[in-house]
Design a protein around this motif. Structure first.
Motif, PDB file in Angstrom:
ATOM      1  N   ARG A   1      -7.370  -1.448   4.120  1.00  0.00           N
ATOM      2  CA  ARG A   1      -7.054  -0.598   5.284  1.00  0.00           C
ATOM      3  C   ARG A   1      -6.414   0.716   4.842  1.00  0.00           C
ATOM      4  O   ARG A   1      -6.549   1.732   5.515  1.00  0.00           O
ATOM      5  CB  ARG A   1      -6.135  -1.331   6.266  1.00  0.00           C
ATOM      6  CG  ARG A   1      -6.831  -2.379   7.100  1.00  0.00           C
ATOM      7  CD  ARG A   1      -5.950  -2.878   8.237  1.00  0.00           C
ATOM      8  NE  ARG A   1      -4.691  -3.445   7.793  1.00  0.00           N
ATOM      9  CZ  ARG A   1      -4.499  -4.711   7.423  1.00  0.00           C
ATOM     10  NH1 ARG A   1      -5.512  -5.566   7.439  1.00  0.00           N
ATOM     11  NH2 ARG A   1      -3.303  -5.129   7.046  1.00  0.00           N
ATOM     12  N   SER A   2      -5.722   0.672   3.723  1.00  0.00           N
ATOM     13  CA  SER A   2      -5.065   1.865   3.189  1.00  0.00           C
ATOM     14  C   SER A   2      -5.935   2.628   2.197  1.00  0.00           C
ATOM     15  O   SER A   2      -5.460   3.531   1.514  1.00  0.00           O
ATOM     16  CB  SER A   2      -3.744   1.471   2.520  1.00  0.00           C
ATOM     17  OG  SER A   2      -2.869   0.946   3.476  1.00  0.00           O
ATOM     18  N   GLU A   3      -7.200   2.215   2.121  1.00  0.00           N
ATOM     19  CA  GLU A   3      -8.192   2.861   1.242  1.00  0.00           C
ATOM     20  C   GLU A   3      -7.793   2.823  -0.232  1.00  0.00           C
ATOM     21  O   GLU A   3      -7.984   3.782  -0.975  1.00  0.00           O
ATOM     22  CB  GLU A   3      -8.466   4.285   1.718  1.00  0.00           C
ATOM     23  CG  GLU A   3      -9.051   4.303   3.117  1.00  0.00           C
ATOM     24  CD  GLU A   3      -9.343   5.701   3.637  1.00  0.00           C
ATOM     25  OE1 GLU A   3      -8.956   6.699   2.994  1.00  0.00           O
ATOM     26  OE2 GLU A   3      -9.992   5.778   4.691  1.00  0.00           O
TER      27      GLU A   3
ATOM     28  N   PRO B   1       0.821  -1.210   0.000  1.00  0.00           N
ATOM     29  CA  PRO B   1       0.000   0.000   0.000  1.00  0.00           C
ATOM     30  C   PRO B   1       0.860   1.267   0.000  1.00  0.00           C
ATOM     31  O   PRO B   1       0.515   2.249  -0.663  1.00  0.00           O
ATOM     32  CB  PRO B   1      -0.821  -0.120   1.288  1.00  0.00           C
ATOM     33  CG  PRO B   1      -0.901  -1.589   1.546  1.00  0.00           C
ATOM     34  CD  PRO B   1       0.424  -2.135   1.075  1.00  0.00           C
ATOM     35  N   GLU B   2       1.986   1.237   0.695  1.00  0.00           N
ATOM     36  CA  GLU B   2       2.871   2.409   0.739  1.00  0.00           C
ATOM     37  C   GLU B   2       3.422   2.722  -0.656  1.00  0.00           C
ATOM     38  O   GLU B   2       3.487   3.888  -1.043  1.00  0.00           O
ATOM     39  CB  GLU B   2       4.022   2.174   1.726  1.00  0.00           C
ATOM     40  CG  GLU B   2       3.582   2.041   3.169  1.00  0.00           C
ATOM     41  CD  GLU B   2       2.969   0.670   3.517  1.00  0.00           C
ATOM     42  OE1 GLU B   2       2.204   0.611   4.492  1.00  0.00           O
ATOM     43  OE2 GLU B   2       3.234  -0.325   2.809  1.00  0.00           O
TER      44      GLU B   2
ATOM     45  N   LYS C   1       0.545   4.191  -2.714  1.00  0.00           N
ATOM     46  CA  LYS C   1       0.255   5.568  -2.287  1.00  0.00           C
ATOM     47  C   LYS C   1       1.347   6.532  -2.771  1.00  0.00           C
ATOM     48  O   LYS C   1       1.051   7.668  -3.138  1.00  0.00           O
ATOM     49  CB  LYS C   1       0.080   5.635  -0.778  1.00  0.00           C
ATOM     50  CG  LYS C   1      -1.224   4.985  -0.334  1.00  0.00           C
ATOM     51  CD  LYS C   1      -1.706   5.603   0.940  1.00  0.00           C
ATOM     52  CE  LYS C   1      -3.038   5.017   1.310  1.00  0.00           C
ATOM     53  NZ  LYS C   1      -4.148   5.875   0.949  1.00  0.00           N
TER      54      LYS C   1
END
Length: 170
Positions: free
Chosen positions: A59-61, A19-20, A23
């Motif tokens: 969780r990280s949308e 997710p990072e 993003k």
């Protein structure tokens, strides 16, 4: 419009796409192939590792949707239902139409979308033609048949070009 067969990034497996990372690339929608990308072709149900990866995206949308060329929807339908994720079937990759339908369903534009797959001539080319970030993984379960071995050997120069350009090896 010419479209490159060189993916934007190559990873050994989907779990490396965090997710990072997404993003940092401003990605809010991850589209993904199923066969050989998330699971071997004959796999009927998602494993725990895939479930946890999807949960981390949520969780990280980061929205997630499977985009598949499978003609028979039963296996993909079952797999996606088990994961609780939507899918766009009969996508017609390398046509960008299936990816565009998926983006429209999610309400996300191409600047915030990535496509994950294992094949240059379907997944990467569709991503390039749709104007989305193209992410490639090595085939889950490996190249099994003679045709798959030839296909993956043909992809090697394009994958090497991606690795040279990015200067890193995921």
């Amino acid at each position: 419009m010419p479209a490159s067969l060189i993916p934007d990034e190559i990873f050994d497996c989907y779990r490396q796409i965090t997710p990072e990372y997404l993003k940092s690339r401003n990605i809010t929608l991850l589209l993904s192939d199923l066969d050989f990308t998330l699971a071997a072709k004959k796999t009927r149900r998602p494993d725990q590792s895939l479930r946890e990866w999807i949960a981390a995206l949520r969780r990280s949308e980061i929205d997630f949707m499977i985009v598949s060329n499978n003609r028979s929807g039963s296996r993909v339908t079952e797999f996606c239902a088990d994961l609780g994720v939507p899918y766009e079937g009969r996508a017609g990759k390398p046509s960008p139409k299936g990816l565009r339908r998926a983006m429209a369903r999610a309400g996300v534009d191409c600047a915030h979308t990535a496509m994950l797959g294992d094949k240059l001539l379907t997944d990467v080319l569709a991503a390039r033609r749709a104007g989305v970030l193209s992410l490639m993984v090595e085939p889950a379960g490996g190249a099994v048949t003679a045709w798959q071995r030839v296909l993956h050997a043909m992809q090697a120069p394009f994958k090497a070009a991606c690795r040279r350009r990015s200067g890193e090896n995921h």
